[in-house]
Design a protein around this motif. Sequence first.
Motif, PDB file in Angstrom:
ATOM      1  N   ILE A 163       0.826  -1.201   0.000  1.00 65.88           N
ATOM      2  CA  ILE A 163       0.000   0.000   0.000  1.00 65.88           C
ATOM      3  C   ILE A 163       0.866   1.258   0.000  1.00 65.88           C
ATOM      4  CG2 ILE A 163      -1.849   1.244   1.170  1.00 65.88           C
ATOM      5  CD1 ILE A 163      -2.646  -1.504   0.008  1.00 65.88           C
ATOM      6  N   ASP A 164       1.683   1.432   1.021  1.00 66.92           N
ATOM      7  CA  ASP A 164       2.465   2.667   1.145  1.00 66.92           C
ATOM      8  C   ASP A 164       3.493   2.836   0.033  1.00 66.92           C
ATOM      9  OD1 ASP A 164       1.112   3.444   3.399  1.00 66.92           O
ATOM     10  OD2 ASP A 164       2.606   2.689   4.805  1.00 66.92           O
ATOM     11  N   ALA A 167       0.688   1.079  -4.015  1.00 66.47           N
ATOM     12  CA  ALA A 167      -0.720   1.332  -4.333  1.00 66.47           C
ATOM     13  C   ALA A 167      -1.131   2.780  -4.097  1.00 66.47           C
ATOM     14  CB  ALA A 167      -1.620   0.395  -3.527  1.00 66.47           C
ATOM     15  N   VAL A 168      -0.509   3.453  -3.131  1.00 69.94           N
ATOM     16  CA  VAL A 168      -0.808   4.864  -2.891  1.00 69.94           C
ATOM     17  C   VAL A 168      -0.066   5.748  -3.885  1.00 69.94           C
ATOM     18  CG1 VAL A 168      -0.489   6.780  -1.285  1.00 69.94           C
ATOM     19  CG2 VAL A 168      -1.368   4.619  -0.452  1.00 69.94           C
ATOM     20  N   VAL A 275      -6.548   3.387  -4.747  1.00 72.75           N
ATOM     21  CA  VAL A 275      -5.671   2.735  -3.769  1.00 72.75           C
ATOM     22  C   VAL A 275      -6.342   1.483  -3.212  1.00 72.75           C
ATOM     23  CG1 VAL A 275      -4.631   2.957  -1.474  1.00 72.75           C
ATOM     24  CG2 VAL A 275      -4.466   4.843  -3.092  1.00 72.75           C
ATOM     25  N   ASN A 276      -7.602   1.612  -2.824  1.00 77.03           N
ATOM     26  CA  ASN A 276      -8.295   0.476  -2.233  1.00 77.03           C
ATOM     27  C   ASN A 276      -8.594  -0.611  -3.262  1.00 77.03           C
ATOM     28  OD1 ASN A 276      -8.481   1.515   0.476  1.00 77.03           O
ATOM     29  ND2 ASN A 276      -9.976   2.977  -0.286  1.00 77.03           N
ATOM     30  N   GLY A 279      -5.280  -2.477  -3.678  1.00 77.35           N
ATOM     31  CA  GLY A 279      -5.012  -3.265  -2.472  1.00 77.35           C
ATOM     32  C   GLY A 279      -5.943  -4.454  -2.338  1.00 77.35           C
ATOM     33  N   ARG A 413      -8.455  -0.864   6.775  1.00 76.39           N
ATOM     34  CA  ARG A 413      -8.841   0.483   7.184  1.00 76.39           C
ATOM     35  C   ARG A 413      -9.928   0.417   8.252  1.00 76.39           C
ATOM     36  NH1 ARG A 413      -7.281   4.590   3.758  1.00 76.39           N
ATOM     37  NH2 ARG A 413      -6.188   3.906   1.878  1.00 76.39           N
ATOM     38  N   ARG A 422      -5.083  -1.140   4.654  1.00 78.40           N
ATOM     39  CA  ARG A 422      -4.213  -0.029   5.060  1.00 78.40           C
ATOM     40  C   ARG A 422      -2.751  -0.423   4.994  1.00 78.40           C
ATOM     41  NH1 ARG A 422      -1.368   3.043   4.753  1.00 78.40           N
ATOM     42  NH2 ARG A 422      -0.823   4.888   5.960  1.00 78.40           N
ATOM     43  N   HIS A 423      -2.404  -1.631   5.390  1.00 77.76           N
ATOM     44  CA  HIS A 423      -1.026  -2.115   5.292  1.00 77.76           C
ATOM     45  C   HIS A 423      -1.039  -3.552   4.779  1.00 77.76           C
ATOM     46  CE1 HIS A 423       0.944   1.299   7.140  1.00 77.76           C
ATOM     47  NE2 HIS A 423       0.083   1.274   8.127  1.00 77.76           N
TER      48      HIS A 423
END
Length: 438
Positions: A163-164, A167-168, A275-276, A279, A413, A422-423
């Motif tokens: 994600i970090d 994906a973000v 992003v979601n 993920g 999330r 989220r991670h």
Amino acid sequence: MTILRDAQVGLMMFVGRNVVRGHALRGDALAKVLSRRPNVDPYPLYDQVRAQGPLFRGALRVHATASHATANTILRDQRFGVRSSDDAGRDEVQLASGGVPEGLVHPIDDSFLSMDPPSHTRLRRTVGPWFTPRALNQRTDRIEEIVERYLDELSGRDDFDLIDDFAVRVPVQVICDLLGISSADRPKFILWGAEMAHSLDGVWDLGQLRRLRRALAEMDEFFNGQIELRRREPGDDVISGLAGTIEGEAPTAQLRRDLVATAGLLLVAGFETTVNLIGNAVTTLLGDDSARDWFLANPEQAPALVEEVLRLDPPVHQTMRMAREPVEVAGVRIPRDGAVLMLLGGANRDPEVFDHPNRFDPNRPNNRDHLAFSAGIHYCLGAGLARIEAAVALRQLFQRFPDLGGAGAVRYRHTRNIHGVRHLPVRGRSVRRDPTPA
């Protein structure tokens, strides 16, 4: 006065939160959906709502549906809107952000997303040219370039956070390009997006309210500055297009709010959903060996993979509509200003439309019939962009890291409406990318 107002708002939040939880404890199906813990699987709860009939009215005095046919009908029916006749917002079920100072602009509540025609039509048309199929096709090469660059940066690492670290970064850079703003402010954009996404569940405590106020104040200052800059130095970007609608020395207060809200909406919605989506797709593939093997063998099927992820595990799970006049739907009479909550995540798993709805099947012939991007006049403006970004990102990610696997606990999330990871710690060895032919 601020302390007194916050105390009043805090009391309202406490009462509202406990009313919903009380109804949930007494077995109300919709209250259980709205009060569930963020890490609780929502799909069995949607099944409970659907079992009540195509349109269910529970103890919270609003109607709800997890029926695909009913949700699709209401979303396309112009007798429904996103605001009530007295111009109130859509927070009949969830607590509104009532403690936000009046002068601040909310990129969701004050944008065309929360407007009915003609205001909705006028503002959406202003930014529409940047989201036509032709305009998006012209951006595909740039999206490919962005994805390749970030994967190149990850190629020397065996472990990273999906994600970090990926994906973000991809959708933030894409939307920054579209808006003509620097990605140097990316940490700030991500923080704003998180606060806006959290507020879609309602604002339930004073700490969240204060964070939201701070984010809105920062966004307001930022986009006012960007719009003024583009009036003096226009470019080929969305904010320049918005700034070009201003005539005279200064915009009216309402036009300023409209432009700031539109720019903020495009920034936040332009990356949060994608992003979601990325993920959720990676999480699905890492948990399903057969699907993963299929995708590795058929990377050109990335668009079909994206559609099935949107159906099975969409980034946005619910949306509200208000009856603009007395309406009968599915044999149920809805009064004027009656609220209907569409549980999109439930509608996407309606067994009346999708065979074996809980099964992940990217070859499903009707997977594009999902409602992940809503329907009707409020169909997501950025749906095409999100589809392209996700397909490119997933195809290149698994071509570069074919042995990608989980490397730790997945953290979701803490939101109910916005559903995503989220991670996501992952591990994999990078395969050398073929050089570009001379």
